[in-house]
Design a protein around this motif. Structure first.
Motif, PDB file in Angstrom:
ATOM      1  N   GLU A 198       0.874  18.672   1.301  1.00 24.10           N
ATOM      2  CA  GLU A 198       0.287  19.326   0.135  1.00 24.10           C
ATOM      3  C   GLU A 198      -0.410  20.616   0.529  1.00 24.10           C
ATOM      4  OE1 GLU A 198      -3.303  18.516  -3.072  1.00 24.10           O
ATOM      5  OE2 GLU A 198      -2.088  16.813  -2.401  1.00 24.10           O
ATOM      6  N   ASP A 199      -1.195  20.560   1.594  1.00 25.01           N
ATOM      7  CA  ASP A 199      -1.813  21.762   2.159  1.00 25.01           C
ATOM      8  C   ASP A 199      -2.052  21.508   3.641  1.00 25.01           C
ATOM      9  OD1 ASP A 199      -4.263  20.376   2.493  1.00 25.01           O
ATOM     10  OD2 ASP A 199      -5.065  21.094   0.594  1.00 25.01           O
ATOM     11  N   ALA A 200      -2.864  22.343   4.271  1.00 27.15           N
ATOM     12  CA  ALA A 200      -3.005  22.286   5.724  1.00 27.15           C
ATOM     13  C   ALA A 200      -3.453  20.927   6.230  1.00 27.15           C
ATOM     14  CB  ALA A 200      -3.982  23.367   6.194  1.00 27.15           C
ATOM     15  N   MET A 201      -4.287  20.219   5.455  1.00 26.54           N
ATOM     16  CA  MET A 201      -4.875  18.978   5.939  1.00 26.54           C
ATOM     17  C   MET A 201      -4.664  17.783   5.016  1.00 26.54           C
ATOM     18  SD  MET A 201      -6.141  19.662   8.872  1.00 26.54           S
ATOM     19  CE  MET A 201      -6.526  21.116   9.839  1.00 26.54           C
ATOM     20  N   ILE A 202      -3.858  17.921   3.977  1.00 28.90           N
ATOM     21  CA  ILE A 202      -3.606  16.831   3.035  1.00 28.90           C
ATOM     22  C   ILE A 202      -2.114  16.550   2.987  1.00 28.90           C
ATOM     23  CG2 ILE A 202      -3.785  16.031   0.655  1.00 28.90           C
ATOM     24  CD1 ILE A 202      -6.243  17.761   0.326  1.00 28.90           C
ATOM     25  N   PHE A 203      -1.770  15.290   3.181  1.00 34.70           N
ATOM     26  CA  PHE A 203      -0.378  14.858   3.207  1.00 34.70           C
ATOM     27  C   PHE A 203      -0.184  13.671   2.276  1.00 34.70           C
ATOM     28  CE2 PHE A 203      -1.311  16.954   7.146  1.00 34.70           C
ATOM     29  CZ  PHE A 203      -0.171  17.671   7.467  1.00 34.70           C
ATOM     30  N   HIS A 204       1.052  13.493   1.827  1.00 38.55           N
ATOM     31  CA  HIS A 204       1.450  12.318   1.060  1.00 38.55           C
ATOM     32  C   HIS A 204       2.558  11.622   1.835  1.00 38.55           C
ATOM     33  CE1 HIS A 204      -0.571  13.553  -2.813  1.00 38.55           C
ATOM     34  NE2 HIS A 204      -0.614  14.676  -2.100  1.00 38.55           N
ATOM     35  N   ALA A 205       2.561  10.296   1.816  1.00 41.78           N
ATOM     36  CA  ALA A 205       3.522   9.550   2.623  1.00 41.78           C
ATOM     37  C   ALA A 205       4.093   8.367   1.858  1.00 41.78           C
ATOM     38  CB  ALA A 205       2.853   9.057   3.908  1.00 41.78           C
ATOM     39  N   ARG A 206       5.314   7.987   2.255  1.00 46.82           N
ATOM     40  CA  ARG A 206       5.932   6.739   1.819  1.00 46.82           C
ATOM     41  C   ARG A 206       6.620   6.135   3.041  1.00 46.82           C
ATOM     42  NH1 ARG A 206       8.719   7.324  -4.061  1.00 46.82           N
ATOM     43  NH2 ARG A 206       8.233   5.089  -4.029  1.00 46.82           N
ATOM     44  N   ASN A 207       6.632   4.807   3.120  1.00 44.42           N
ATOM     45  CA  ASN A 207       7.154   4.146   4.314  1.00 44.42           C
ATOM     46  C   ASN A 207       8.110   3.014   3.980  1.00 44.42           C
ATOM     47  OD1 ASN A 207       5.552   4.530   7.328  1.00 44.42           O
ATOM     48  ND2 ASN A 207       4.774   5.634   5.551  1.00 44.42           N
ATOM     49  N   PRO A 208       9.419   3.266   3.939  1.00 49.25           N
ATOM     50  CA  PRO A 208      10.383   2.168   3.825  1.00 49.25           C
ATOM     51  C   PRO A 208      10.260   1.219   5.017  1.00 49.25           C
ATOM     52  CG  PRO A 208      11.432   4.283   3.366  1.00 49.25           C
ATOM     53  CD  PRO A 208      10.066   4.590   3.908  1.00 49.25           C
ATOM     54  N   PHE A 209      10.386  -0.089   4.751  1.00 53.88           N
ATOM     55  CA  PHE A 209      10.191  -1.101   5.794  1.00 53.88           C
ATOM     56  C   PHE A 209      11.214  -2.228   5.635  1.00 53.88           C
ATOM     57  CE2 PHE A 209       6.945  -4.443   7.500  1.00 53.88           C
ATOM     58  CZ  PHE A 209       7.536  -4.410   8.762  1.00 53.88           C
ATOM     59  N   PRO A 210      12.516  -1.928   5.579  1.00 51.15           N
ATOM     60  CA  PRO A 210      13.498  -2.994   5.380  1.00 51.15           C
ATOM     61  C   PRO A 210      13.572  -4.014   6.509  1.00 51.15           C
ATOM     62  CG  PRO A 210      14.577  -0.869   5.746  1.00 51.15           C
ATOM     63  CD  PRO A 210      13.136  -0.593   5.519  1.00 51.15           C
ATOM     64  N   PRO A 211      13.310  -3.674   7.798  1.00 54.39           N
ATOM     65  CA  PRO A 211      13.372  -4.738   8.810  1.00 54.39           C
ATOM     66  C   PRO A 211      12.378  -5.869   8.561  1.00 54.39           C
ATOM     67  CG  PRO A 211      13.430  -2.601   9.865  1.00 54.39           C
ATOM     68  CD  PRO A 211      13.083  -2.368   8.432  1.00 54.39           C
ATOM     69  N   GLY A 212      11.275  -5.551   7.871  1.00 50.77           N
ATOM     70  CA  GLY A 212      10.292  -6.574   7.546  1.00 50.77           C
ATOM     71  C   GLY A 212      10.564  -7.282   6.244  1.00 50.77           C
ATOM     72  N   GLY A 213      11.667  -6.927   5.586  1.00 51.12           N
ATOM     73  CA  GLY A 213      11.983  -7.531   4.301  1.00 51.12           C
ATOM     74  C   GLY A 213      11.195  -6.933   3.158  1.00 51.12           C
ATOM     75  N   VAL A 214      10.675  -5.719   3.373  1.00 53.41           N
ATOM     76  CA  VAL A 214       9.828  -5.046   2.386  1.00 53.41           C
ATOM     77  C   VAL A 214      10.468  -3.698   2.055  1.00 53.41           C
ATOM     78  CG1 VAL A 214       7.549  -4.071   1.944  1.00 53.41           C
ATOM     79  CG2 VAL A 214       7.771  -6.177   3.287  1.00 53.41           C
ATOM     80  N   VAL A 215      10.677  -3.416   0.778  1.00 56.49           N
ATOM     81  CA  VAL A 215      11.290  -2.151   0.380  1.00 56.49           C
ATOM     82  C   VAL A 215      10.411  -0.981   0.799  1.00 56.49           C
ATOM     83  CG1 VAL A 215      12.016  -0.741  -1.586  1.00 56.49           C
ATOM     84  CG2 VAL A 215      12.560  -3.180  -1.528  1.00 56.49           C
ATOM     85  N   GLU A 216       9.102  -1.116   0.573  1.00 53.92           N
ATOM     86  CA  GLU A 216       8.191  -0.014   0.877  1.00 53.92           C
ATOM     87  C   GLU A 216       6.815  -0.562   1.206  1.00 53.92           C
ATOM     88  OE1 GLU A 216       6.411   4.079  -1.202  1.00 53.92           O
ATOM     89  OE2 GLU A 216       7.866   2.832  -2.273  1.00 53.92           O
ATOM     90  N   ASP A 217       6.201  -0.001   2.240  1.00 54.47           N
ATOM     91  CA  ASP A 217       4.850  -0.363   2.642  1.00 54.47           C
ATOM     92  C   ASP A 217       3.868   0.533   1.888  1.00 54.47           C
ATOM     93  OD1 ASP A 217       3.373  -2.092   4.168  1.00 54.47           O
ATOM     94  OD2 ASP A 217       3.450  -0.902   5.995  1.00 54.47           O
ATOM     95  N   PRO A 218       2.871  -0.031   1.190  1.00 56.18           N
ATOM     96  CA  PRO A 218       2.000   0.803   0.361  1.00 56.18           C
ATOM     97  C   PRO A 218       1.043   1.723   1.127  1.00 56.18           C
ATOM     98  CG  PRO A 218       2.009  -1.468  -0.427  1.00 56.18           C
ATOM     99  CD  PRO A 218       2.659  -1.466   0.918  1.00 56.18           C
ATOM    100  N   ALA A 219       0.611   1.347   2.326  1.00 56.32           N
ATOM    101  CA  ALA A 219      -0.277   2.199   3.125  1.00 56.32           C
ATOM    102  C   ALA A 219      -0.123   1.759   4.573  1.00 56.32           C
ATOM    103  CB  ALA A 219      -1.728   2.082   2.676  1.00 56.32           C
ATOM    104  N   THR A 220       0.280   2.685   5.437  1.00 58.01           N
ATOM    105  CA  THR A 220       0.754   2.309   6.770  1.00 58.01           C
ATOM    106  C   THR A 220      -0.105   2.982   7.837  1.00 58.01           C
ATOM    107  OG1 THR A 220       2.947   2.347   5.751  1.00 58.01           O
ATOM    108  CG2 THR A 220       2.852   2.004   8.121  1.00 58.01           C
ATOM    109  N   GLY A 221      -1.079   2.265   8.354  1.00 56.24           N
ATOM    110  CA  GLY A 221      -1.996   2.835   9.328  1.00 56.24           C
ATOM    111  C   GLY A 221      -1.344   3.162  10.649  1.00 56.24           C
TER     112      GLY A 221
END
Length: 278
Positions: A198-221
């Motif tokens: 979004e800018d120099a220090m702000i990002f947006h993320a999405r994390n597909p996780f099919p090996p875990g049986g999960v379509v998408e991880d909501p927040a991935t530390g």
């Protein structure tokens, strides 16, 4: 066993990433851990075994398999531990290596946890792997942001970093789960870290996780820690730096991950977030 459920990287139960937490997993075998994680159904469940030397041995299971490190379940575990025993610092032994996590309680009573991941590193993403990955994601080469080149980053688990050129591209997640899952298992990738700057220090993320049986991880530390290492190694932010990663908005589970990036190349990335019991 006593199973706790926390949402990490959110101050409210309807946001962030849910995790299962078992604070005393003594006597529980691997098969039971996996079956428990599958029954809970969250992307990860953490199992903690107190050790005689004061460390906590911790293992992470998705509904389908064990992973070496999980950031959101670590944040959830630390907050759950603080709720029971008071805030302070925990020394964790993960399969990826030692991780410290500190908790503190603010004036409102909310508990925040900060983990220090194992030292990060990145490797190149071969052209053939990138082509296969984009095909599984149903992305085109022109969908990528050339300012954030594809790499595979590590801070306890491996995550390809794929940057979208627009927020709309990130929002439109419609991938081939079977094809992506096969590729990720072959390459030992835990999640795919799709990001938009979004800018120099702000990002947006999405994390597909099919090996875990999960379509998408909501927040991935873990992916956020790996991403922080990627930004430092490629000189994409001036360090020391603190960036914000927004994740889960497209799923209706908004979460906020704060990533602190020390200047020293061999130092671990700090990941901070709140957690709340479900």
């Amino acid at each position: 066993m006593e199973i706790l459920r926390y949402a990490a990287f959110s101050p409210t139960p309807d946001g962030g990433n849910p995790a299962g937490v078992v604070l005393d997993a003594r006597g529980i075998d691997d098969a039971t851990m996996l079956a428990t994680a599958a029954a809970i159904g969250f992307s990860e469940t953490a199992f903690v075994t107190p050790a005689a030397d004061g460390h906590l041995d911790i293992r992470y299971f998705s509904p389908r398999d064990e992973v070496p490190f999980c950031g959101h379940a670590t944040i959830a575990t630390a907050v759950a531990y603080a709720d029971r025993h008071g805030a302070g610092e925990l020394r964790l032994r993960t399969k990826a290596g030692p991780v410290t996590v500190a908790t503190e309680v603010d004036s409102s009573g909310a508990t925040t946890a900060t983990l220090v991941a194992v030292p990060p590193r990145t490797v190149g993403l071969p052209e053939a792997d990138l082509t296969a990955l984009l095909a599984a994601l149903r992305w085109r080469a022109e969908d990528l942001d050339p300012a954030l080149p594809p790499r595979v980053a590590y801070a306890g688990a491996w995550h390809p970093i794929i940057a979208a050129s627009t927020r709309a591209r990130l929002a439109d997640l419609d991938y081939d789960m079977a094809a992506l899952g096969r590729l990720m298992r072959e390459k030992d990738w835990t999640t795919i870290d799709l990001v938009w700057r979004e800018d120099a220090m702000i990002f947006h993320a999405r994390n597909p996780f099919p090996p875990g049986g999960v379509v998408e991880d909501p927040a991935t530390g873990a992916a956020a820690a790996a991403f922080g290492g990627y930004l430092r190694e490629l000189d994409l932010v001036p360090t020391p730096a603190t960036i914000t990663v927004h994740q889960g908005r497209d799923m209706g589970r908004p979460g906020v991950i704060t990533v602190t990036i020390p200047a020293a190349a061999d130092s671990g990335i700090h990941v901070t977030g709140t957690a709340v019991q479900l």
